[in-house]
Motif scaffolding. Structure first.
Motif, PDB file in Angstrom:
ATOM      1  N   ARG A 168      25.126 -51.358 -25.715  1.00 45.53           N
ATOM      2  CA  ARG A 168      25.374 -49.938 -25.540  1.00 45.53           C
ATOM      3  C   ARG A 168      26.863 -49.588 -25.664  1.00 45.53           C
ATOM      4  O   ARG A 168      27.217 -48.520 -26.109  1.00 45.53           O
ATOM      5  CB  ARG A 168      24.877 -49.575 -24.140  1.00 45.53           C
ATOM      6  CG  ARG A 168      24.525 -48.170 -23.938  1.00 45.53           C
ATOM      7  CD  ARG A 168      24.024 -48.013 -22.531  1.00 45.53           C
ATOM      8  NE  ARG A 168      22.970 -49.009 -22.230  1.00 45.53           N
ATOM      9  CZ  ARG A 168      22.031 -48.810 -21.333  1.00 45.53           C
ATOM     10  NH1 ARG A 168      22.002 -47.703 -20.662  1.00 45.53           N
ATOM     11  NH2 ARG A 168      21.137 -49.732 -21.089  1.00 45.53           N
TER      12      ARG A 168
ATOM     13  N   ILE B  70      27.639 -49.515 -32.115  1.00 43.59           N
ATOM     14  CA  ILE B  70      27.067 -50.033 -33.342  1.00 43.59           C
ATOM     15  C   ILE B  70      25.680 -49.429 -33.507  1.00 43.59           C
ATOM     16  O   ILE B  70      25.086 -48.973 -32.537  1.00 43.59           O
ATOM     17  CB  ILE B  70      26.897 -51.556 -33.285  1.00 43.59           C
ATOM     18  CG1 ILE B  70      26.337 -51.909 -31.917  1.00 43.59           C
ATOM     19  CG2 ILE B  70      28.179 -52.283 -33.551  1.00 43.59           C
ATOM     20  CD1 ILE B  70      25.854 -53.288 -31.807  1.00 43.59           C
TER      21      ILE B  70
ATOM     22  N   ASN C  17      12.679 -39.428 -33.241  1.00 48.49           N
ATOM     23  CA  ASN C  17      13.225 -40.773 -33.372  1.00 48.49           C
ATOM     24  C   ASN C  17      14.714 -40.726 -33.681  1.00 48.49           C
ATOM     25  O   ASN C  17      15.507 -41.437 -33.085  1.00 48.49           O
ATOM     26  CB  ASN C  17      12.518 -41.505 -34.517  1.00 48.49           C
ATOM     27  CG  ASN C  17      11.438 -42.440 -34.020  1.00 48.49           C
ATOM     28  OD1 ASN C  17      11.745 -43.487 -33.462  1.00 48.49           O
ATOM     29  ND2 ASN C  17      10.200 -42.052 -34.201  1.00 48.49           N
TER      30      ASN C  17
ATOM     31  N   PHE D 150      16.894 -39.291 -30.687  1.00 48.30           N
ATOM     32  CA  PHE D 150      16.714 -39.832 -29.326  1.00 48.30           C
ATOM     33  C   PHE D 150      18.059 -40.222 -28.712  1.00 48.30           C
ATOM     34  O   PHE D 150      18.350 -39.903 -27.559  1.00 48.30           O
ATOM     35  CB  PHE D 150      15.771 -41.035 -29.374  1.00 48.30           C
ATOM     36  CG  PHE D 150      15.329 -41.511 -28.022  1.00 48.30           C
ATOM     37  CD1 PHE D 150      14.851 -40.618 -27.072  1.00 48.30           C
ATOM     38  CD2 PHE D 150      15.377 -42.859 -27.684  1.00 48.30           C
ATOM     39  CE1 PHE D 150      14.439 -41.049 -25.830  1.00 48.30           C
ATOM     40  CE2 PHE D 150      14.961 -43.299 -26.443  1.00 48.30           C
ATOM     41  CZ  PHE D 150      14.494 -42.389 -25.515  1.00 48.30           C
ATOM     42  N   ASN D 151      18.864 -40.874 -29.506  1.00 47.98           N
ATOM     43  CA  ASN D 151      20.169 -41.305 -29.003  1.00 47.98           C
ATOM     44  C   ASN D 151      21.035 -40.113 -28.577  1.00 47.98           C
ATOM     45  O   ASN D 151      21.645 -40.135 -27.519  1.00 47.98           O
ATOM     46  CB  ASN D 151      20.869 -42.115 -30.090  1.00 47.98           C
ATOM     47  CG  ASN D 151      22.328 -42.295 -29.805  1.00 47.98           C
ATOM     48  OD1 ASN D 151      22.706 -43.012 -28.898  1.00 47.98           O
ATOM     49  ND2 ASN D 151      23.152 -41.596 -30.552  1.00 47.98           N
TER      50      ASN D 151
ATOM     51  N   ARG E  34      19.993 -37.188 -27.714  1.00 48.47           N
ATOM     52  CA  ARG E  34      19.404 -36.559 -26.528  1.00 48.47           C
ATOM     53  C   ARG E  34      19.717 -37.380 -25.288  1.00 48.47           C
ATOM     54  O   ARG E  34      19.990 -36.833 -24.226  1.00 48.47           O
ATOM     55  CB  ARG E  34      17.895 -36.402 -26.716  1.00 48.47           C
ATOM     56  CG  ARG E  34      17.557 -35.273 -27.701  1.00 48.47           C
ATOM     57  CD  ARG E  34      16.068 -35.074 -27.832  1.00 48.47           C
ATOM     58  NE  ARG E  34      15.450 -36.142 -28.621  1.00 48.47           N
ATOM     59  CZ  ARG E  34      14.308 -36.714 -28.313  1.00 48.47           C
ATOM     60  NH1 ARG E  34      13.654 -36.343 -27.236  1.00 48.47           N
ATOM     61  NH2 ARG E  34      13.814 -37.664 -29.085  1.00 48.47           N
ATOM     62  N   ASN E  35      19.686 -38.720 -25.426  1.00 46.63           N
ATOM     63  CA  ASN E  35      20.041 -39.569 -24.285  1.00 46.63           C
ATOM     64  C   ASN E  35      21.449 -39.264 -23.806  1.00 46.63           C
ATOM     65  O   ASN E  35      21.732 -39.342 -22.611  1.00 46.63           O
ATOM     66  CB  ASN E  35      19.990 -41.048 -24.684  1.00 46.63           C
ATOM     67  CG  ASN E  35      18.578 -41.554 -24.749  1.00 46.63           C
ATOM     68  OD1 ASN E  35      17.684 -40.965 -24.142  1.00 46.63           O
ATOM     69  ND2 ASN E  35      18.353 -42.633 -25.477  1.00 46.63           N
TER      70      ASN E  35
ATOM     71  N   ARG F 269      18.178 -42.693 -38.213  1.00 42.94           N
ATOM     72  CA  ARG F 269      18.409 -42.868 -36.788  1.00 42.94           C
ATOM     73  C   ARG F 269      19.742 -43.584 -36.553  1.00 42.94           C
ATOM     74  O   ARG F 269      20.445 -43.295 -35.589  1.00 42.94           O
ATOM     75  CB  ARG F 269      17.262 -43.677 -36.169  1.00 42.94           C
ATOM     76  CG  ARG F 269      17.424 -43.860 -34.682  1.00 42.94           C
ATOM     77  CD  ARG F 269      16.207 -44.484 -34.074  1.00 42.94           C
ATOM     78  NE  ARG F 269      16.022 -45.866 -34.512  1.00 42.94           N
ATOM     79  CZ  ARG F 269      15.055 -46.655 -34.071  1.00 42.94           C
ATOM     80  NH1 ARG F 269      14.174 -46.193 -33.217  1.00 42.94           N
ATOM     81  NH2 ARG F 269      14.944 -47.890 -34.514  1.00 42.94           N
TER      82      ARG F 269
ATOM     83  N   ARG G  92      24.263 -41.161 -35.558  1.00 42.48           N
ATOM     84  CA  ARG G  92      25.206 -41.398 -34.462  1.00 42.48           C
ATOM     85  C   ARG G  92      26.625 -41.590 -34.946  1.00 42.48           C
ATOM     86  O   ARG G  92      27.547 -41.648 -34.161  1.00 42.48           O
ATOM     87  CB  ARG G  92      24.800 -42.675 -33.718  1.00 42.48           C
ATOM     88  CG  ARG G  92      23.418 -42.646 -33.216  1.00 42.48           C
ATOM     89  CD  ARG G  92      23.052 -44.014 -32.735  1.00 42.48           C
ATOM     90  NE  ARG G  92      24.230 -44.684 -32.182  1.00 42.48           N
ATOM     91  CZ  ARG G  92      24.250 -45.942 -31.825  1.00 42.48           C
ATOM     92  NH1 ARG G  92      23.178 -46.661 -31.974  1.00 42.48           N
ATOM     93  NH2 ARG G  92      25.326 -46.473 -31.325  1.00 42.48           N
TER      94      ARG G  92
END
Ligand code: ATP
Ligand code: MG
Lengths: 370, 317
Positions: free
Chosen positions: A78, A82, A100, A103-104, A106-107, A151, A155
């Protein structure tokens, strides 16, 4: 966007708990920022292990891992910034493609408007807007692949890790995705670490590659250099298709003479060879030429011709027996598609001196200074 | 011999496209099935019909008077009795509390064991955690009755060491029902644990790893990954446990027999008491029919709710 950085491995070893042999053996790697770096090797050589150590899913038994200047050896996945594309894509089955991909974000409580903007941007780069509302079960292999890429991309991570991302696709799609990956890499300019056992994939995609065998680094460098100057016979045979031919020979009277055969090949000009020295000669199939009879060369008998469209590959057996071959039982060479040799034709093969690669009998490169 | 010849002509008839089959031939399959159907009817429908019939009669096994037809009287008196209302409430409290506890505990245990799965000795922990299922319910009840014993039971002994007041676990009306719930939780949490754990093992490792890279907190991992992944399995476990809990009675009868007072008096206990303590078979039959209907309604409603959500029959991959 975060600044682009490279990855450095210093003396990384890994022995799994319960495993008695090392999966990785003191690996030193320098992956430059912005490189498309392939890790290439046969099954079980430790490619996935290496990638998982970079990702932080496994900790090295020894050695250090750096991302950019930062020592991340002890950090969790985390904390490493990466993204990884998994071999099975690892898409969340109960979420739509859009869910999908986001998700990152939103986290991490990224504002909704920002998420929507990035989703639209990523989807349009990958051309997957029509798929966004679908669940992975309803997507084809190639579409899943794209969503998995999306996905990872959304990021904007420092490093992309990919574990054989193309191996689940059929041949045609694989070629198409290869081009796409290449394009994406250029467009995004990020560092990609790409694991594959397919040498053609590594050759076409990477700016640099590393060949692993049994957990040990064999060679690292740009693909064309590794192809042209393999460090040992393992790399020589692993890279290039069909494989390089390896012939046993020794130096006699300033010429390379085949074992058991008596045929001789001209010596490469720059090699300082000693009289009586035993060698392995590597010669790629497309470097072997059919010479005229009686000119001196390797006498062979045609056993089989493989038609591949533009080229034919001719498989043949040495007339003087297979004792001159190293760990192979036939010689292959390439011809134009229009040239056909009936089975049983006797030919004499030769090669230009600078097309020959010389190795010591134990398989290390020889044509460097002795 | 004759049979074989007949079979041959029949085959010939079929083969040549003629469909002149004797009536007897057509009846044959039905006749062959008949014995099993009769046995099935006798075993399943028979007792059910008998139960309904019993529920419509007044019958006390202690009296020599023959059963007397009373219509729906038994149901009427059941519904207006306070005992029935108490039993209904106790049954629901028992089932819902135990169900919630078993699910929460089973889930937490499974998540914990799954998270630590690579540690040595985890296989032993897993086995230990599942042993309560292997104990026969009646044995579990008796065992716990000993442990709950106020004066020499092990639980109060430990409480005594720490200096906490020692309750009468099964004799205090405020505690008894929950003490029994604890026994059921002890015995059946492992069942939930086992199935949830199996579900967790079935989730590909790479999904969790992807979630980790996505910066998912452990709690969101459970709510956004684990639970959606095996919603269907969870629902089936939930149904199985609920059916079992609504019918539970050995553990109560073996510990408090519904007491003290009516503290643990559930509907199955009422049925048991009416039938085997008071021998009023008509009333007992009526009560057990009501229990059956309640269980059926609950299950049907649940399945409806679930299938509307699209959990049942939804493809996973
Ligand atoms: N979790 C593990 N525990 C023990 N040994 C492992 C584990 N994972 C991998 N290994 C061993 O480490 C070695 C390297 O495995 P790795 O998965 O890195 O190979 P690979 O190059 O990715 O192979 P492939 O191309 O088949 O995916 C293998 O010998 C494998 O058996
Ligand atoms: Mg692998």
């Amino acid at each position: 966007m975060s600044e682009i950085v490279g990855v450095t491995l210093q003396g990384v070893s890994k022995t799994y708990a319960g495993g008695n042999v090392a999966a990785l053996n003191t690996i030193d790697l320098e992956i430059r920022a912005g490189a498309f770096f392939s890790i290439l090797g046969p099954s079980g050589c430790g490619k996935t292990t290496l990638l998982r150590i970079i990702a932080g899913f496994e900790y090295p038994s020894a050695g250090r891992v750096f991302i950019g200047e930062r020592d991340v050896t002890a950090l969790s996945p985390r904390e490493r910034d990466i993204a990884m594309v998994f071999q099975d894509y690892a898409l969340y089955p109960h979420m739509t493609a859009a869910q999908n991909m986001t998700f990152n974000l939103r986290n991490r409580r990224v504002p909704k408007a920002e998420i929507a903007r990035r989703l639209a941007e990523t989807a349009s780069i990958l051309g997957i807007e029509p798929l966004l509302h679908k669940r992975p079960a309803l997507l084809s292999g190639g579409e899943r692949q794209r969503v998995a890429l999306g996905r990872a991309m959304i990021r904007k991570p420092q490093i992309f890790l990919m574990d054989e991302p193309l191996s689940n696709l059929d041949l045609k799609l694989r070629e198409q995705m290869r081009i796409e990956l290449s394009r994406l890499h250029q467009a995004l300019g990020v560092t990609v670490v790409f694991v594959t056992h397919d040498q053609a994939e590594a050759m076409t995609l990477s700016s640099e590659l590393a060949v692993l065998r049994g957990g040990t680094l064999q060679q690292m460098g740009p693909p064309d250099r590794v192809y042209a100057r393999p460090a040992n016979i393992f790399v020589a045979r692993f890279i290039g298709s069909p494989s390089m031919n390896l012939l046993r020979a020794s130096v006699r009277g300033g010429r390379l003479v085949m074992e058991s055969e008596g045929t001789a090949l001209p010596v490469p000009a720059d090699a300082r060879l000693q009289e009586g020295e035993a060698l392995l000669i590597g010669v790629r199939p497309h470097d072997l030429k059919v010479g005229r009879k009686g000119e001196g060369g390797l006498a062979v008998k045609v056993a089989l011709t493989e038609h591949l469209g533009r080229h034919n590959f001719v498989v043949c057996h040495p007339v003087g027996g297979t004792a001159c071959l190293h760990e192979q039982d036939a010689i292959q060479f390439e011809t134009e598609a229009s040239v056909r040799y009936p089975v049983g034709t006797e030919l004499e093969l030769s090669a230009a001196p600078d097309a020959l690669r010389l190795f010591t009998p134990s398989g290390e490169r020889r044509d460097e200074a002795p | 011999m004759r049979l074989r010849r007949r079979r041959a002509t029949e085959l010939a008839a079929v083969g040549s496209g003629q469909s002149r089959v004797y009536r007897g031939e057509r009846l044959a399959p039905a006749l062959m099935l008949a014995p099993s159907v009769v046995i099935l009817l006798a075993l399943v429908i028979g007792p059910f019909v008998f139960l309904i019939d019993t529920a419509l009669h007044r019958q006390n096994l202690f009296q020599t008077t023959p059963p007397r037809y009373v219509g729906a009287d038994n149901f009427y008196y059941l519904f207006i009795s306070t005992k029935f209302q108490v039993a209904l409430v106790r049954m629901l409290v028992f089932a819902v509390t135990a169900l919630a506890a078993e699910f929460v505990l089973g889930f937490v245990l499974a998540a914990w064991v799954h998270r630590l799965r690579d540690l040595p000795g985890m296989a032993i922990v897993r086995t230990l955690l599942t042993t309560p299922i292997l104990v026969a319910p009646i044995v579990a009840a008796v065992m716990w009755r000993f442990m709950y014993q106020p004066d020499f039971g092990v639980i109060n002994y430990i409480l005594g060491l720490v200096g906490i007041p020692k309750p009468g676990w099964l004799s205090d009306p405020d505690i008894a029902l929950f003490a029994i719930i604890a026994i059921d939780v002890w015995q059946w949490t492992p069942f939930v644990f086992l199935i949830v754990l199996a579900g967790m093992y079935a989730i590909p490792r790479s999904l969790y790893e992807a979630a980790k890279l996505d910066g998912t907190s452990p709690w969101r991992q459970i709510t956004h990954l684990t639970i959606p992944w095996f919603k269907r399995v969870l629902v089936i476990v939930l149904l199985l446990r609920l059916i079992d809990l609504l019918r539970a009675f050995e553990v109560i009868v073996a510990t408090t027999q519904g007491g003290p007072g009516d503290a643990s008096y559930t509907l199955p206990v009422l049925v048991w008491e009416t039938a085997f303590v008071n021998f009023q078979m008509g009333d007992a039959a009526a009560a057990s029919l009501v229990l059956l209907v309640i269980v059926t309604i609950v299950i049907t409603l649940l399945i409806r709710a679930i299938s509307r959500q699209g959990v049942v029959g939804q493809g996973r991959r």
